[in-house]
Design a protein around this motif. Sequence first.
Motif, PDB file in Angstrom:
ATOM      1  N   ASN A   1       0.843  -1.202   0.000  1.00  0.00           N
ATOM      2  CA  ASN A   1       0.000   0.000   0.000  1.00  0.00           C
ATOM      3  C   ASN A   1       0.882   1.259   0.000  1.00  0.00           C
ATOM      4  O   ASN A   1       1.804   1.382   0.809  1.00  0.00           O
ATOM      5  N   LYS A   2       0.573   2.194  -0.905  1.00  0.00           N
ATOM      6  CA  LYS A   2       1.444   3.363  -1.084  1.00  0.00           C
ATOM      7  C   LYS A   2       1.493   4.244   0.166  1.00  0.00           C
ATOM      8  O   LYS A   2       2.551   4.736   0.553  1.00  0.00           O
ATOM      9  N   ALA A   3       0.344   4.409   0.802  1.00  0.00           N
ATOM     10  CA  ALA A   3       0.316   5.231   2.026  1.00  0.00           C
ATOM     11  C   ALA A   3       1.159   4.580   3.119  1.00  0.00           C
ATOM     12  O   ALA A   3       1.819   5.272   3.904  1.00  0.00           O
ATOM     13  N   VAL A   4       1.146   3.264   3.149  1.00  0.00           N
ATOM     14  CA  VAL A   4       1.932   2.532   4.154  1.00  0.00           C
ATOM     15  C   VAL A   4       3.424   2.654   3.856  1.00  0.00           C
ATOM     16  O   VAL A   4       4.217   3.035   4.726  1.00  0.00           O
ATOM     17  N   THR A   5       3.812   2.361   2.629  1.00  0.00           N
ATOM     18  CA  THR A   5       5.237   2.381   2.295  1.00  0.00           C
ATOM     19  C   THR A   5       5.818   3.791   2.439  1.00  0.00           C
ATOM     20  O   THR A   5       7.002   3.947   2.737  1.00  0.00           O
ATOM     21  N   ALA A   6       4.942   4.814   2.263  1.00  0.00           N
ATOM     22  CA  ALA A   6       5.423   6.191   2.354  1.00  0.00           C
ATOM     23  C   ALA A   6       5.919   6.545   3.759  1.00  0.00           C
ATOM     24  O   ALA A   6       6.828   7.355   3.907  1.00  0.00           O
ATOM     25  N   ILE A   7       5.328   5.929   4.784  1.00  0.00           N
ATOM     26  CA  ILE A   7       5.714   6.337   6.138  1.00  0.00           C
ATOM     27  C   ILE A   7       6.281   5.191   6.990  1.00  0.00           C
ATOM     28  O   ILE A   7       6.579   5.376   8.166  1.00  0.00           O
ATOM     29  N   LEU A   8       6.442   4.003   6.383  1.00  0.00           N
ATOM     30  CA  LEU A   8       6.847   2.836   7.179  1.00  0.00           C
ATOM     31  C   LEU A   8       8.222   3.010   7.813  1.00  0.00           C
ATOM     32  O   LEU A   8       8.393   2.818   9.020  1.00  0.00           O
ATOM     33  N   SER A   9       9.223   3.410   7.021  1.00  0.00           N
ATOM     34  CA  SER A   9      10.583   3.458   7.584  1.00  0.00           C
ATOM     35  C   SER A   9      10.721   4.623   8.569  1.00  0.00           C
ATOM     36  O   SER A   9      11.416   4.530   9.585  1.00  0.00           O
ATOM     37  N   GLN A  10       9.992   5.691   8.277  1.00  0.00           N
ATOM     38  CA  GLN A  10      10.008   6.840   9.182  1.00  0.00           C
ATOM     39  C   GLN A  10       9.383   6.445  10.536  1.00  0.00           C
ATOM     40  O   GLN A  10       9.908   6.787  11.607  1.00  0.00           O
ATOM     41  N   THR A  11       8.300   5.680  10.484  1.00  0.00           N
ATOM     42  CA  THR A  11       7.667   5.215  11.719  1.00  0.00           C
ATOM     43  C   THR A  11       8.595   4.259  12.474  1.00  0.00           C
ATOM     44  O   THR A  11       8.709   4.314  13.704  1.00  0.00           O
ATOM     45  N   GLU A  12       9.250   3.403  11.706  1.00  0.00           N
ATOM     46  CA  GLU A  12      10.205   2.461  12.324  1.00  0.00           C
ATOM     47  C   GLU A  12      11.293   3.233  13.065  1.00  0.00           C
ATOM     48  O   GLU A  12      11.668   2.890  14.191  1.00  0.00           O
ATOM     49  N   ASN A  13      11.785   4.307  12.450  1.00  0.00           N
ATOM     50  CA  ASN A  13      12.826   5.123  13.096  1.00  0.00           C
ATOM     51  C   ASN A  13      12.331   5.774  14.386  1.00  0.00           C
ATOM     52  O   ASN A  13      13.083   5.893  15.355  1.00  0.00           O
ATOM     53  N   GLN A  14      11.073   6.168  14.366  1.00  0.00           N
ATOM     54  CA  GLN A  14      10.502   6.762  15.579  1.00  0.00           C
ATOM     55  C   GLN A  14      10.444   5.752  16.723  1.00  0.00           C
ATOM     56  O   GLN A  14      10.637   6.099  17.882  1.00  0.00           O
ATOM     57  N   VAL A  15      10.188   4.484  16.355  1.00  0.00           N
ATOM     58  CA  VAL A  15      10.197   3.428  17.378  1.00  0.00           C
ATOM     59  C   VAL A  15      11.627   3.239  17.892  1.00  0.00           C
ATOM     60  O   VAL A  15      11.872   3.141  19.097  1.00  0.00           O
ATOM     61  N   LEU A  16      12.580   3.221  16.959  1.00  0.00           N
ATOM     62  CA  LEU A  16      13.978   2.977  17.328  1.00  0.00           C
ATOM     63  C   LEU A  16      14.527   4.088  18.221  1.00  0.00           C
ATOM     64  O   LEU A  16      15.352   3.854  19.104  1.00  0.00           O
ATOM     65  N   SER A  17      14.063   5.327  17.989  1.00  0.00           N
ATOM     66  CA  SER A  17      14.554   6.443  18.805  1.00  0.00           C
ATOM     67  C   SER A  17      13.650   6.710  20.015  1.00  0.00           C
ATOM     68  O   SER A  17      13.717   7.781  20.625  1.00  0.00           O
ATOM     69  N   ASN A  18      12.783   5.725  20.303  1.00  0.00           N
ATOM     70  CA  ASN A  18      11.914   5.793  21.484  1.00  0.00           C
ATOM     71  C   ASN A  18      10.937   6.971  21.484  1.00  0.00           C
ATOM     72  O   ASN A  18      10.442   7.367  22.531  1.00  0.00           O
ATOM     73  N   GLU A  19      10.680   7.514  20.316  1.00  0.00           N
ATOM     74  CA  GLU A  19       9.696   8.593  20.237  1.00  0.00           C
ATOM     75  C   GLU A  19       8.283   8.066  20.470  1.00  0.00           C
ATOM     76  O   GLU A  19       7.468   8.725  21.110  1.00  0.00           O
ATOM     77  N   ILE A  20       8.007   6.911  19.873  1.00  0.00           N
ATOM     78  CA  ILE A  20       6.701   6.277  20.096  1.00  0.00           C
ATOM     79  C   ILE A  20       6.901   4.796  20.389  1.00  0.00           C
ATOM     80  O   ILE A  20       7.945   4.216  20.048  1.00  0.00           O
ATOM     81  N   SER A  21       5.920   4.184  21.015  1.00  0.00           N
ATOM     82  CA  SER A  21       6.042   2.762  21.319  1.00  0.00           C
ATOM     83  C   SER A  21       5.707   1.944  20.069  1.00  0.00           C
ATOM     84  O   SER A  21       5.088   2.453  19.132  1.00  0.00           O
ATOM     85  N   SER A  22       6.103   0.684  20.079  1.00  0.00           N
ATOM     86  CA  SER A  22       5.815  -0.170  18.921  1.00  0.00           C
ATOM     87  C   SER A  22       4.315  -0.306  18.701  1.00  0.00           C
ATOM     88  O   SER A  22       3.858  -0.403  17.564  1.00  0.00           O
TER      89      SER A  22
END
Length: 333
Positions: free
Chosen positions: A294-315
């Motif tokens: 899904n294009k909307a998903v792929t557009a923000i997936l890695s950015q969201t993953e980074n937010q999890v990695l930097s503890n900005e948001i929970s998984s």
Amino acid sequence: IKRRDYTPAEFTEGILEGNITILSQAVTLVESAKHEHQQMAQEIIERCLPYAGKSVRIGITGVPGAGKSTSIDSFGMHLIKEGRKLAVLAIDPSSERSKGSILGDKTRMEALSREKNAFIRPSPSAGSLGGVARKTRETIVLCEAAGFDTVFVETVGVGQSETAVHSMVDFFLLIQLAGTGDELQGIKRGIMEMADGIIINKADGDNVDKARLAASQFKNALHLFPPAESGWFPKVLTYSGYYNIGIKQIWDMVAEYVRFTKDNGYFDFKRNEQAKYWMYESINETLKDSFYNNKAVTAILSQTENQVLSNEISSFVAAKRMIDTYLANLSGK
Ligand code: GDP
């Protein structure tokens, strides 16, 4: 004419005529990740389904070196001489990593690969185990429609792929070797529990006594398991794939199992359970594909993953955001 010139109806016609070239091309469509190939494949499968289901499907597993290719070659030749048509398919979990599957490779089955009544196809090599298994499951349908009355599904005895194979076969054969008296060590209980037959290979020359000893150890161990739902008690046999000893007994066992489970209704019951299982597997796979493509998903997936990695948001928040994004995009909001 080239493959792209065939319609699904023409593919089906070729398959029903037993045309191996067309069958191979249809299997290639089944294995393809391209959307338009998948659409074609699904239409061909649907058309072939009424003609499928009539084979005996046998799962074959064993660790590397157990003698799977040697055995399949001699099992296959035995069946071909009985006038049967055999398809050899494979599920190789390692092919995902190496991108090149060895299991099912024609060169491993020398005699069989020269037989016109044998169709050998290596493991599909892309995607998750679930995806690979689904492709093999669909290929079974095409092979059956093409008139193959026996289907082998081979896998390496190392893990989850057994469960996948078990979910698409009628009879599950486990190839073992006699060793140093510790036969039962290192064999996952789950794999033994799935087996309808355990066959000890390389029972030839100096190895015969050891193989017999291993067989009696397996028999004893099987008595410790709860009785199988099929009402069938798994048999343990010794044989030599290389020297062609004891092959007939193995196929007598499979025939006996088929008679037994057809009589008590388990054969059809299990096929129905498997059909149900594959319905849910297909739903799961399709949803997953749809989500990750899904294009909307792929557009923000890695950015969201980074937010999890930097503890900005929970998984969990991240997952919910992704799912919400997906659902909103689906409904066009
Ligand atoms: P796979 O990795 O399970 O496919 O095993 P292979 O069929 O490639 O066999 C592994 C090795 O065992 C090869 O060297 C075979 O020649 C040998 N082998 C296979 N079956 C037998 C058998 O029945 N007897 C003996 N002595 N050797 C065998």
